[in-house]
Design a protein around this motif. Structure first.
Motif, PDB file in Angstrom:
ATOM      1  N   LEU A 152     -30.285 -42.247  17.429  1.00 52.76           N
ATOM      2  CA  LEU A 152     -30.615 -40.825  17.605  1.00 52.76           C
ATOM      3  C   LEU A 152     -31.548 -40.328  16.502  1.00 52.76           C
ATOM      4  O   LEU A 152     -32.457 -39.536  16.765  1.00 52.76           O
ATOM      5  CB  LEU A 152     -29.342 -39.981  17.655  1.00 52.76           C
ATOM      6  CG  LEU A 152     -28.477 -40.171  18.890  1.00 52.76           C
ATOM      7  CD1 LEU A 152     -27.130 -39.471  18.711  1.00 52.76           C
ATOM      8  CD2 LEU A 152     -29.190 -39.667  20.139  1.00 52.76           C
ATOM      9  N   THR A 153     -31.323 -40.798  15.289  1.00 50.95           N
ATOM     10  CA  THR A 153     -32.195 -40.407  14.178  1.00 50.95           C
ATOM     11  C   THR A 153     -33.618 -40.888  14.443  1.00 50.95           C
ATOM     12  O   THR A 153     -34.583 -40.122  14.297  1.00 50.95           O
ATOM     13  CB  THR A 153     -31.669 -40.985  12.847  1.00 50.95           C
ATOM     14  OG1 THR A 153     -30.352 -40.477  12.614  1.00 50.95           O
ATOM     15  CG2 THR A 153     -32.572 -40.618  11.684  1.00 50.95           C
ATOM     16  N   GLN A 154     -33.741 -42.143  14.854  1.00 50.29           N
ATOM     17  CA  GLN A 154     -35.073 -42.673  15.153  1.00 50.29           C
ATOM     18  C   GLN A 154     -35.701 -41.937  16.335  1.00 50.29           C
ATOM     19  O   GLN A 154     -36.896 -41.618  16.299  1.00 50.29           O
ATOM     20  CB  GLN A 154     -35.003 -44.180  15.417  1.00 50.29           C
ATOM     21  CG  GLN A 154     -34.627 -44.988  14.193  1.00 50.29           C
ATOM     22  CD  GLN A 154     -35.479 -44.672  12.977  1.00 50.29           C
ATOM     23  OE1 GLN A 154     -36.698 -44.647  13.044  1.00 50.29           O
ATOM     24  NE2 GLN A 154     -34.825 -44.418  11.851  1.00 50.29           N
ATOM     25  N   ASP A 155     -34.899 -41.673  17.370  1.00 50.54           N
ATOM     26  CA  ASP A 155     -35.420 -40.918  18.522  1.00 50.54           C
ATOM     27  C   ASP A 155     -35.928 -39.545  18.089  1.00 50.54           C
ATOM     28  O   ASP A 155     -36.973 -39.083  18.554  1.00 50.54           O
ATOM     29  CB  ASP A 155     -34.336 -40.729  19.593  1.00 50.54           C
ATOM     30  CG  ASP A 155     -33.990 -42.013  20.324  1.00 50.54           C
ATOM     31  OD1 ASP A 155     -34.712 -43.020  20.155  1.00 50.54           O
ATOM     32  OD2 ASP A 155     -32.978 -41.999  21.066  1.00 50.54           O
ATOM     33  N   ALA A 156     -35.194 -38.911  17.191  1.00 50.90           N
ATOM     34  CA  ALA A 156     -35.591 -37.576  16.720  1.00 50.90           C
ATOM     35  C   ALA A 156     -36.928 -37.643  15.975  1.00 50.90           C
ATOM     36  O   ALA A 156     -37.805 -36.791  16.187  1.00 50.90           O
ATOM     37  CB  ALA A 156     -34.505 -36.987  15.821  1.00 50.90           C
ATOM     38  N   PHE A 157     -37.104 -38.647  15.132  1.00 52.12           N
ATOM     39  CA  PHE A 157     -38.353 -38.746  14.391  1.00 52.12           C
ATOM     40  C   PHE A 157     -39.518 -39.161  15.286  1.00 52.12           C
ATOM     41  O   PHE A 157     -40.647 -38.701  15.087  1.00 52.12           O
ATOM     42  CB  PHE A 157     -38.209 -39.658  13.172  1.00 52.12           C
ATOM     43  CG  PHE A 157     -37.608 -38.936  11.992  1.00 52.12           C
ATOM     44  CD1 PHE A 157     -38.396 -38.144  11.172  1.00 52.12           C
ATOM     45  CD2 PHE A 157     -36.251 -39.017  11.727  1.00 52.12           C
ATOM     46  CE1 PHE A 157     -37.851 -37.449  10.104  1.00 52.12           C
ATOM     47  CE2 PHE A 157     -35.691 -38.335  10.660  1.00 52.12           C
ATOM     48  CZ  PHE A 157     -36.490 -37.543   9.847  1.00 52.12           C
ATOM     49  N   VAL A 158     -39.248 -39.991  16.280  1.00 53.55           N
ATOM     50  CA  VAL A 158     -40.301 -40.334  17.242  1.00 53.55           C
ATOM     51  C   VAL A 158     -40.723 -39.077  17.991  1.00 53.55           C
ATOM     52  O   VAL A 158     -41.910 -38.791  18.155  1.00 53.55           O
ATOM     53  CB  VAL A 158     -39.833 -41.438  18.227  1.00 53.55           C
ATOM     54  CG1 VAL A 158     -40.778 -41.564  19.405  1.00 53.55           C
ATOM     55  CG2 VAL A 158     -39.700 -42.766  17.493  1.00 53.55           C
ATOM     56  N   ARG A 159     -39.741 -38.304  18.439  1.00 57.51           N
ATOM     57  CA  ARG A 159     -40.041 -37.067  19.154  1.00 57.51           C
ATOM     58  C   ARG A 159     -40.787 -36.089  18.247  1.00 57.51           C
ATOM     59  O   ARG A 159     -41.718 -35.417  18.682  1.00 57.51           O
ATOM     60  CB  ARG A 159     -38.737 -36.441  19.653  1.00 57.51           C
ATOM     61  CG  ARG A 159     -38.878 -35.171  20.416  1.00 57.51           C
ATOM     62  CD  ARG A 159     -38.880 -35.253  21.919  1.00 57.51           C
ATOM     63  NE  ARG A 159     -38.241 -36.359  22.547  1.00 57.51           N
ATOM     64  CZ  ARG A 159     -36.996 -36.379  23.009  1.00 57.51           C
ATOM     65  NH1 ARG A 159     -36.228 -35.333  22.888  1.00 57.51           N
ATOM     66  NH2 ARG A 159     -36.520 -37.447  23.605  1.00 57.51           N
ATOM     67  N   ALA A 160     -40.393 -36.028  16.965  1.00 61.10           N
ATOM     68  CA  ALA A 160     -41.096 -35.149  16.021  1.00 61.10           C
ATOM     69  C   ALA A 160     -42.549 -35.573  15.873  1.00 61.10           C
ATOM     70  O   ALA A 160     -43.452 -34.722  15.864  1.00 61.10           O
ATOM     71  CB  ALA A 160     -40.394 -35.160  14.666  1.00 61.10           C
TER      72      ALA A 160
END
Length: 182
Positions: A55-63
């Motif tokens: 989820l952390t990686q997904d959040a940064f990819v989305r950012a």
């Protein structure tokens, strides 16, 4: 004051550079904010470390993908945090979170007790991790992250009373689980 909050005003140059494609600037933003984002993802995932990492990686990819939509109306850390929580909430929905139960709104307390000491933290984390997803999300957002019921209701697409009911439910389930562990 946390490093992420103290750096809020210093993010501007890195945010602008990252939005223009500067990967090193984005790496600096990542390093500055990853701790807070990972902590929120860890709590919202029920202390599932692998899920929190994803989820952390997904959040940064989305950012990274949405960086050009950041309009500097708030601090970058605030924008990123909201985006990350939305990623976690979408994950909860996608995993088929339990339906919202009903509890009489008059019997729902506004403020919870804080009966846990530091020595009981691991036990508490395990108990939170076993809560149903929506109840856990409401508990974490309200009691840990400090959100108001109106904000939670808006983000989780539920009535304010349902948010209060889920919080009441989560606290009751926690009390029961912690009582059984002793």
């Amino acid at each position: 004051m946390s490093p992420a909050l103290a750096a809020g005003n210093n993010d501007t140059d890195d945010v602008r550079a990252a939005a223009a494609g500067d990967r090193q600037a984005f790496q600096r933003l990542y390093r500055l904010h990853v701790g807070r984002i990972h902590g929120a993802m860890l709590r919202l995932s029920g202390y599932d470390h692998a899920r929190a990492e994803d989820l952390t990686q997904d959040a940064f990819v989305r950012a990274w993908q949405k960086l050009d939509s950041f309009r500097e109306q708030s601090a970058f850390g605030t924008w990123l945090y909201r985006l990350a929580v939305n990623v976690a909430l979408m994950d909860i929905r996608a995993r088929g979170a339990d339906p919202v139960g009903y509890v009489d709104e008059d019997n729902v307390p506004e403020h919870g007790e804080t009966p846990f000491c530091a020595a009981e933290r691991e036990e508490l984390e395990r108990a939170i991790g076993r809560l149903p997803p929506r109840a856990r999300a409401v508990l974490v957002l309200h009691d840990v992250e400090g959100w108001r019921h109106e904000e939670i209701a808006n983000e989780l697409d539920m009535a304010v009373g349902s948010s209060k009911a889920q919080l009441h439910r989560a606290r009751g389930l926690l009390r029961k689980a912690l009582g059984e562990m002793r």
